[in-house]
Design a protein around this motif. Structure first.
Motif, PDB file in Angstrom:
ATOM      1  N   PHE A   1      96.707  60.758  57.084  1.00 39.88           N
ATOM      2  CA  PHE A   1      95.437  60.437  56.446  1.00 39.88           C
ATOM      3  C   PHE A   1      94.793  61.696  55.876  1.00 39.88           C
ATOM      4  CE2 PHE A   1      95.797  56.290  58.207  1.00 39.88           C
ATOM      5  CZ  PHE A   1      94.840  55.488  57.599  1.00 39.88           C
ATOM      6  N   TRP A   2      94.864  62.755  56.633  1.00 43.15           N
ATOM      7  CA  TRP A   2      94.296  64.035  56.210  1.00 43.15           C
ATOM      8  C   TRP A   2      94.987  64.526  54.940  1.00 43.15           C
ATOM      9  CZ3 TRP A   2      92.936  68.222  60.417  1.00 43.15           C
ATOM     10  CH2 TRP A   2      91.987  69.101  59.890  1.00 43.15           C
ATOM     11  N   GLY A   3      96.308  64.388  54.922  1.00 40.33           N
ATOM     12  CA  GLY A   3      97.068  64.817  53.753  1.00 40.33           C
ATOM     13  C   GLY A   3      96.717  64.032  52.503  1.00 40.33           C
ATOM     14  N   TYR A   4      96.309  62.782  52.670  1.00 40.43           N
ATOM     15  CA  TYR A   4      95.908  61.952  51.541  1.00 40.43           C
ATOM     16  C   TYR A   4      94.441  62.171  51.162  1.00 40.43           C
ATOM     17  CZ  TYR A   4     100.012  58.985  50.740  1.00 40.43           C
ATOM     18  OH  TYR A   4     101.261  58.504  50.373  1.00 40.43           O
ATOM     19  N   GLY A   5      93.790  63.095  51.845  1.00 39.55           N
ATOM     20  CA  GLY A   5      92.403  63.407  51.499  1.00 39.55           C
ATOM     21  C   GLY A   5      91.363  62.680  52.319  1.00 39.55           C
ATOM     22  N   TYR A   6      91.774  62.154  53.478  1.00 42.79           N
ATOM     23  CA  TYR A   6      90.846  61.465  54.375  1.00 42.79           C
ATOM     24  C   TYR A   6      90.851  62.180  55.727  1.00 42.79           C
ATOM     25  CZ  TYR A   6      91.402  57.845  50.836  1.00 42.79           C
ATOM     26  OH  TYR A   6      91.452  57.166  49.651  1.00 42.79           O
ATOM     27  N   PRO A   7      90.083  63.254  55.856  1.00 39.25           N
ATOM     28  CA  PRO A   7      90.092  64.058  57.085  1.00 39.25           C
ATOM     29  C   PRO A   7      89.527  63.282  58.273  1.00 39.25           C
ATOM     30  CG  PRO A   7      88.298  64.737  55.663  1.00 39.25           C
ATOM     31  CD  PRO A   7      89.111  63.761  54.869  1.00 39.25           C
ATOM     32  N   PRO A   8      89.843  63.709  59.488  1.00 43.96           N
ATOM     33  CA  PRO A   8      89.325  63.030  60.684  1.00 43.96           C
ATOM     34  C   PRO A   8      87.800  63.002  60.698  1.00 43.96           C
ATOM     35  CG  PRO A   8      91.062  64.586  61.254  1.00 43.96           C
ATOM     36  CD  PRO A   8      90.738  64.827  59.815  1.00 43.96           C
ATOM     37  N   ASN A   9      87.264  61.915  61.223  1.00 46.25           N
ATOM     38  CA  ASN A   9      85.819  61.778  61.368  1.00 46.25           C
ATOM     39  C   ASN A   9      85.519  61.135  62.713  1.00 46.25           C
ATOM     40  OD1 ASN A   9      85.706  58.729  60.925  1.00 46.25           O
ATOM     41  ND2 ASN A   9      86.655  59.412  59.015  1.00 46.25           N
ATOM     42  N   ILE A  10      84.264  60.917  63.002  1.00 49.49           N
ATOM     43  CA  ILE A  10      83.841  60.410  64.308  1.00 49.49           C
ATOM     44  C   ILE A  10      84.430  59.038  64.611  1.00 49.49           C
ATOM     45  CG2 ILE A  10      81.737  59.369  63.377  1.00 49.49           C
ATOM     46  CD1 ILE A  10      82.129  61.098  66.820  1.00 49.49           C
ATOM     47  N   TYR A  11      84.702  58.253  63.567  1.00 47.75           N
ATOM     48  CA  TYR A  11      85.243  56.909  63.764  1.00 47.75           C
ATOM     49  C   TYR A  11      86.668  56.945  64.316  1.00 47.75           C
ATOM     50  CZ  TYR A  11      81.261  55.211  61.051  1.00 47.75           C
ATOM     51  OH  TYR A  11      79.993  54.918  60.599  1.00 47.75           O
ATOM     52  N   PHE A  12      87.384  58.024  64.027  1.00 45.95           N
ATOM     53  CA  PHE A  12      88.769  58.133  64.508  1.00 45.95           C
ATOM     54  C   PHE A  12      88.829  58.065  66.032  1.00 45.95           C
ATOM     55  CE2 PHE A  12      91.501  60.068  60.921  1.00 45.95           C
ATOM     56  CZ  PHE A  12      90.817  59.330  59.970  1.00 45.95           C
ATOM     57  N   LEU A  13      87.791  58.554  66.707  1.00 52.64           N
ATOM     58  CA  LEU A  13      87.782  58.563  68.177  1.00 52.64           C
ATOM     59  C   LEU A  13      87.801  57.156  68.755  1.00 52.64           C
ATOM     60  CD1 LEU A  13      85.169  61.393  68.828  1.00 52.64           C
ATOM     61  CD2 LEU A  13      87.658  61.551  68.972  1.00 52.64           C
ATOM     62  N   GLN A  14      87.355  56.183  67.952  1.00 54.36           N
ATOM     63  CA  GLN A  14      87.298  54.805  68.426  1.00 54.36           C
ATOM     64  C   GLN A  14      88.688  54.219  68.685  1.00 54.36           C
ATOM     65  OE1 GLN A  14      84.580  51.014  67.099  1.00 54.36           O
ATOM     66  NE2 GLN A  14      85.808  51.966  65.514  1.00 54.36           N
ATOM     67  N   ILE A  15      89.712  54.863  68.130  1.00 56.65           N
ATOM     68  CA  ILE A  15      91.080  54.415  68.365  1.00 56.65           C
ATOM     69  C   ILE A  15      91.379  54.362  69.854  1.00 56.65           C
ATOM     70  CG2 ILE A  15      93.502  55.116  68.154  1.00 56.65           C
ATOM     71  CD1 ILE A  15      92.931  56.052  65.363  1.00 56.65           C
ATOM     72  N   PHE A  16      90.810  55.286  70.635  1.00 57.16           N
ATOM     73  CA  PHE A  16      91.088  55.324  72.068  1.00 57.16           C
ATOM     74  C   PHE A  16      90.480  54.114  72.784  1.00 57.16           C
ATOM     75  CE2 PHE A  16      91.485  59.770  70.742  1.00 57.16           C
ATOM     76  CZ  PHE A  16      92.769  60.027  71.214  1.00 57.16           C
ATOM     77  N   TYR A  17      89.389  53.593  72.260  1.00 59.70           N
ATOM     78  CA  TYR A  17      88.840  52.341  72.817  1.00 59.70           C
ATOM     79  C   TYR A  17      89.823  51.206  72.593  1.00 59.70           C
ATOM     80  CZ  TYR A  17      86.515  47.830  72.536  1.00 59.70           C
ATOM     81  OH  TYR A  17      86.233  46.485  72.665  1.00 59.70           O
ATOM     82  N   TYR A  18      90.326  51.079  71.363  1.00 62.84           N
ATOM     83  CA  TYR A  18      91.264  49.997  71.061  1.00 62.84           C
ATOM     84  C   TYR A  18      92.596  50.202  71.787  1.00 62.84           C
ATOM     85  CZ  TYR A  18      88.081  48.232  67.515  1.00 62.84           C
ATOM     86  OH  TYR A  18      86.984  47.699  66.879  1.00 62.84           O
TER      87      TYR A  18
END
Length: 265
Positions: A133-150
């Motif tokens: 995602f970062w390579g495509y121009g979408y760097p990590p953000n706060i929402y990425f942390l929600q993956i651990f909930y799912y």
């Protein structure tokens, strides 16, 4: 089984659980030249094949202005973990007869071992996915942390199902084949390779009854659409209701059948 004693046993046996998980992972690729790399190569090839078919062959357009490949990996990678973990966990008792018969060990922890080993692979893919995602121009953000909930939600769901299937497969060998067919069916009715917008609205509720819809969309909400799980209270309540039902039913079935494991095995 679902009381504090169960979680206490997880903590007390945490090292053994981790050791068994790592051993399970090593045994799976023992003897192959590439070894552990196959755990990454096989899913990657599958992703590339689907990408070529749908984007190059069918010329799939970006989904919600996101590249199709990013939309695809956000859905298919959690499914890889789910399907691999449930099949492994189903055979967790059968493949560890020595623990059932000869060692003082809480057998209900064995499905956790078989869930953790593919979880290790999944965590590697999560890192690769974030980098992608970062390579495509979408760097990590706060929402990425929600993956651990799912990821936690999916693991609890897996545990409930695996208590049922791992206990039943000892007495009914066809459970493994039935589960394999259900996974194939579930793969195609879950919006992994297609968008929910492609089907008539009157059928959407049927797709949403599938608990894995909540997980797949959750990954995409975290990585792509940037929305929190509490923004979908009905879906969250439904998922946890179904998950807890599986958990308690699984605990009941496992507890009732547990005394007969050694006799049948």
């Amino acid at each position: 089984m679902l009381g504090l004693s169960f979680f206490k046993d997880i903590y007390l046996n945490r090292r053994l659980i981790l050791q068994l998980s790592v051993k399970d992972l090593k045994d799976k690729y023992l003897g192959s030249y590439l070894g552990f790399l196959w755990a990454v190569i096989q899913p990657t090839i599958s992703i590339l094949i689907f990408w070529f078919i749908f984007q190059v062959g069918f010329k799939s357009m970006p989904v919600d202005n996101y590249p199709f490949i990013l939309w695809l990996v956000a859905g298919i990678i959690p499914w890889f973990f789910f399907s691999d973990a449930i099949m492994n966990a189903t055979n967790s008792i059968v493949s560890n007869v020595f623990l059932v018969k000869n060692v003082v060990f809480r057998v209900s922890l064995l499905p956790i071992v078989k869930i953790i080993s593919p979880l290790i692979i999944h965590l590697i893919f999560l890192v690769l996915m974030v980098l992608m995602f970062w390579g495509y121009g979408y760097p990590p953000n706060i929402y990425f942390l929600q993956i651990f909930y799912y990821l936690f939600a999916m693991s609890v769901f897996l545990l409930g199902i695996s208590w049922i299937t791992s206990a039943l497969v000892i007495f009914l060998k066809d459970v493994g084949q039935i589960l394999s067919m259900l996974l194939q069916f579930g793969y195609w009715i879950t919006p992994i390779l297609w968008s929910l917008k492609m089907i008539p609205g009157k059928y959407e509720f049927l797709i949403k009854l599938n608990p894995m819809y909540y997980i797949i969309e959750g990954y995409r909400n975290s990585l792509i659409f940037r929305s929190w799980f509490w923004e979908y209270p009905r879906m969250s309540l439904y998922f946890w209701f179904v998950t807890l039902c599986f958990l308690f039913i699984g605990a009941f079935i496992f507890k009732r059948l547990r005394p007969h494991f050694a006799d049948v095995l």
